[in-house]
Scaffold this motif. Structure first.
Motif, mmCIF file in Angstrom:
data_model
loop_
_atom_site.group_PDB
_atom_site.id
_atom_site.type_symbol
_atom_site.label_atom_id
_atom_site.label_comp_id
_atom_site.label_asym_id
_atom_site.label_seq_id
_atom_site.Cartn_x
_atom_site.Cartn_y
_atom_site.Cartn_z
ATOM 1 N N PRO A 179 -12.273 -5.826 -35.451
ATOM 2 C CA PRO A 179 -11.478 -5.560 -34.252
ATOM 3 C C PRO A 179 -11.733 -4.149 -33.713
ATOM 4 O O PRO A 179 -11.987 -3.216 -34.483
ATOM 5 N N ALA A 180 -11.672 -4.006 -32.401
ATOM 6 C CA ALA A 180 -11.870 -2.706 -31.752
ATOM 7 C C ALA A 180 -10.619 -2.335 -30.969
ATOM 8 O O ALA A 180 -10.038 -3.168 -30.266
ATOM 9 N N LEU A 181 -10.192 -1.069 -31.107
ATOM 10 C CA LEU A 181 -9.010 -0.561 -30.403
ATOM 11 C C LEU A 181 -9.450 0.226 -29.175
ATOM 12 O O LEU A 181 -10.457 0.921 -29.210
ATOM 13 N N ALA A 182 -8.655 0.141 -28.099
ATOM 14 C CA ALA A 182 -8.951 0.912 -26.886
ATOM 15 C C ALA A 182 -7.648 1.220 -26.146
ATOM 16 O O ALA A 182 -6.668 0.485 -26.261
ATOM 17 N N HIS A 183 -7.655 2.291 -25.409
ATOM 18 C CA HIS A 183 -6.536 2.684 -24.536
ATOM 19 C C HIS A 183 -5.215 2.815 -25.290
ATOM 20 O O HIS A 183 -4.165 2.374 -24.813
ATOM 21 N N SER A 184 -5.248 3.423 -26.463
ATOM 22 C CA SER A 184 -4.023 3.613 -27.249
ATOM 23 C C SER A 184 -3.183 4.729 -26.651
ATOM 24 O O SER A 184 -3.718 5.765 -26.240
ATOM 25 N N THR A 185 -1.866 4.514 -26.592
ATOM 26 C CA THR A 185 -0.941 5.532 -26.096
ATOM 27 C C THR A 185 0.288 5.565 -26.990
ATOM 28 O O THR A 185 0.659 4.564 -27.609
ATOM 29 N N ALA A 186 0.928 6.727 -27.049
ATOM 30 C CA ALA A 186 2.180 6.880 -27.790
ATOM 31 C C ALA A 186 3.117 7.737 -26.960
ATOM 32 O O ALA A 186 2.686 8.681 -26.290
ATOM 33 N N ARG A 187 4.405 7.392 -27.017
ATOM 34 C CA ARG A 187 5.410 8.159 -26.276
ATOM 35 C C ARG A 187 6.653 8.292 -27.144
ATOM 36 O O ARG A 187 7.182 7.293 -27.644
ATOM 37 N N TYR A 188 7.071 9.524 -27.317
ATOM 38 C CA TYR A 188 8.301 9.805 -28.059
ATOM 39 C C TYR A 188 9.324 10.358 -27.082
ATOM 40 O O TYR A 188 9.037 11.295 -26.330
ATOM 41 N N ALA A 189 10.518 9.776 -27.075
ATOM 42 C CA ALA A 189 11.620 10.271 -26.253
ATOM 43 C C ALA A 189 12.775 10.598 -27.197
ATOM 44 O O ALA A 189 13.271 9.716 -27.916
ATOM 45 N N ALA A 190 13.190 11.847 -27.208
ATOM 46 C CA ALA A 190 14.272 12.284 -28.095
ATOM 47 C C ALA A 190 15.612 11.726 -27.620
ATOM 48 O O ALA A 190 15.810 11.486 -26.424
ATOM 49 N N PRO A 191 16.533 11.508 -28.557
ATOM 50 C CA PRO A 191 17.880 11.064 -28.170
ATOM 51 C C PRO A 191 18.557 12.123 -27.305
ATOM 52 O O PRO A 191 18.306 13.322 -27.460
ATOM 53 N N GLN A 192 19.403 11.678 -26.384
ATOM 54 C CA GLN A 192 20.157 12.596 -25.529
ATOM 55 C C GLN A 192 21.614 12.166 -25.519
ATOM 56 O O GLN A 192 21.921 11.036 -25.149
ATOM 57 N N GLY A 193 22.475 13.071 -25.938
ATOM 58 C CA GLY A 193 23.900 12.754 -25.985
ATOM 59 C C GLY A 193 24.151 11.580 -26.908
ATOM 60 O O GLY A 193 23.717 11.564 -28.053
ATOM 61 N N ALA A 194 24.847 10.572 -26.390
ATOM 62 C CA ALA A 194 25.164 9.381 -27.180
ATOM 63 C C ALA A 194 24.049 8.333 -27.124
ATOM 64 O O ALA A 194 24.139 7.315 -27.799
ATOM 65 N N ARG A 195 23.016 8.582 -26.336
ATOM 66 C CA ARG A 195 21.934 7.607 -26.173
ATOM 67 C C ARG A 195 20.825 7.824 -27.200
ATOM 68 O O ARG A 195 20.391 8.948 -27.435
ATOM 69 N N ASP A 196 20.382 6.720 -27.793
ATOM 70 C CA ASP A 196 19.251 6.788 -28.717
ATOM 71 C C ASP A 196 17.976 7.112 -27.959
ATOM 72 O O ASP A 196 17.847 6.821 -26.769
ATOM 73 N N GLY A 197 17.055 7.707 -28.657
ATOM 74 C CA GLY A 197 15.726 7.927 -28.116
ATOM 75 C C GLY A 197 14.835 6.756 -28.516
ATOM 76 O O GLY A 197 15.324 5.714 -28.967
ATOM 77 N N SER A 198 13.534 6.943 -28.374
ATOM 78 C CA SER A 198 12.635 5.861 -28.737
ATOM 79 C C SER A 198 11.241 6.393 -29.055
ATOM 80 O O SER A 198 10.871 7.500 -28.657
ATOM 81 N N PHE A 199 10.507 5.571 -29.774
ATOM 82 C CA PHE A 199 9.086 5.806 -29.991
ATOM 83 C C PHE A 199 8.384 4.533 -29.575
ATOM 84 O O PHE A 199 8.789 3.431 -29.968
ATOM 85 N N ARG A 200 7.343 4.671 -28.745
ATOM 86 C CA ARG A 200 6.596 3.505 -28.281
ATOM 87 C C ARG A 200 5.101 3.770 -28.431
ATOM 88 O O ARG A 200 4.609 4.818 -28.022
ATOM 89 N N PHE A 201 4.413 2.798 -29.018
ATOM 90 C CA PHE A 201 2.963 2.831 -29.163
ATOM 91 C C PHE A 201 2.398 1.569 -28.532
ATOM 92 O O PHE A 201 2.969 0.486 -28.686
ATOM 93 N N SER A 202 1.286 1.700 -27.824
ATOM 94 C CA SER A 202 0.618 0.515 -27.296
ATOM 95 C C SER A 202 -0.892 0.694 -27.373
ATOM 96 O O SER A 202 -1.394 1.828 -27.363
ATOM 97 N N THR A 203 -1.597 -0.422 -27.471
ATOM 98 C CA THR A 203 -3.055 -0.406 -27.536
ATOM 99 C C THR A 203 -3.597 -1.756 -27.101
ATOM 100 O O THR A 203 -2.866 -2.752 -27.078
ATOM 101 N N GLU A 204 -4.868 -1.772 -26.765
ATOM 102 C CA GLU A 204 -5.581 -3.013 -26.481
ATOM 103 C C GLU A 204 -6.542 -3.258 -27.633
ATOM 104 O O GLU A 204 -7.207 -2.332 -28.092
#
Length: 151
Positions: free
Chosen positions: A32-57
């Motif tokens: 398998p070959a990976l391409a266009h991988s991205t990652a995004r981290y959003a820190a929690p703010q106040g009472a709202r949870d943050g998130s971590f998202r990874f995507s790839t083709e």
């Protein structure tokens, strides 16, 4: 130019062209070959949870069986001993969907980050390790598929 040199050049070009065609045909049977991988981290703010998202083709001629994802801090034990394929087989799985092409798949992994989680995360650069496994059992391990920062 002599006729012998011209014939040798033509024969050599035919052999190279045949070898190139064989290499292209054989390349379709690879891991398998990976391409266009991205990652995004959003820190929690106040009472709202943050998130971590990874995507790839992923391109996997025999079809993608699984994609495992592990985010790890640069300043950790994994910096000197990066994750192995065996260790990655126990990591969490991404969700994958066909892109409509013959062997293309788009995968995404998302997880909520609580304030308690974020407080325990080391600040600085992080890496994402990915293990792609196709239906034939071939694997691709990329221990630093993409980087992101926890600030």
């Amino acid at each position: 130019m002599s006729r012998r040199i011209v014939l040798s050049a033509v024969a050599g070009a035919a052999v190279l062209a045949g070898a190139g065609a064989f290499a292209l045909a054989y390349a379709g049977d690879g891991a398998p070959a990976l391409a266009h991988s991205t990652a995004r981290y959003a820190a929690p703010q106040g009472a709202r949870d943050g998130s971590f998202r990874f995507s790839t083709e992923v391109t996997a001629p025999s079809g993608l069986k699984s994609l495992k994802v592990l985010a790890w801090p640069e300043k950790s034990e994994l910096a000197t001993k990066q994750p192995t394929a065996k260790e990655m087989s126990r990591a969490e799985s991404a969700r994958c969907e066909s892109t409509g092409g013959a062997d293309g798949t788009r995968c995404a992994y998302t997880v909520a980050v609580t304030a308690a989680d974020a407080a325990s995360f080391p600040r600085g650069s992080w890496h994402v390790a990915v293990l792609a496994t196709d239906e034939d059992g071939a694997t691709t391990l990329d221990t630093e598929a993409v980087d992101f920062t926890v600030g």
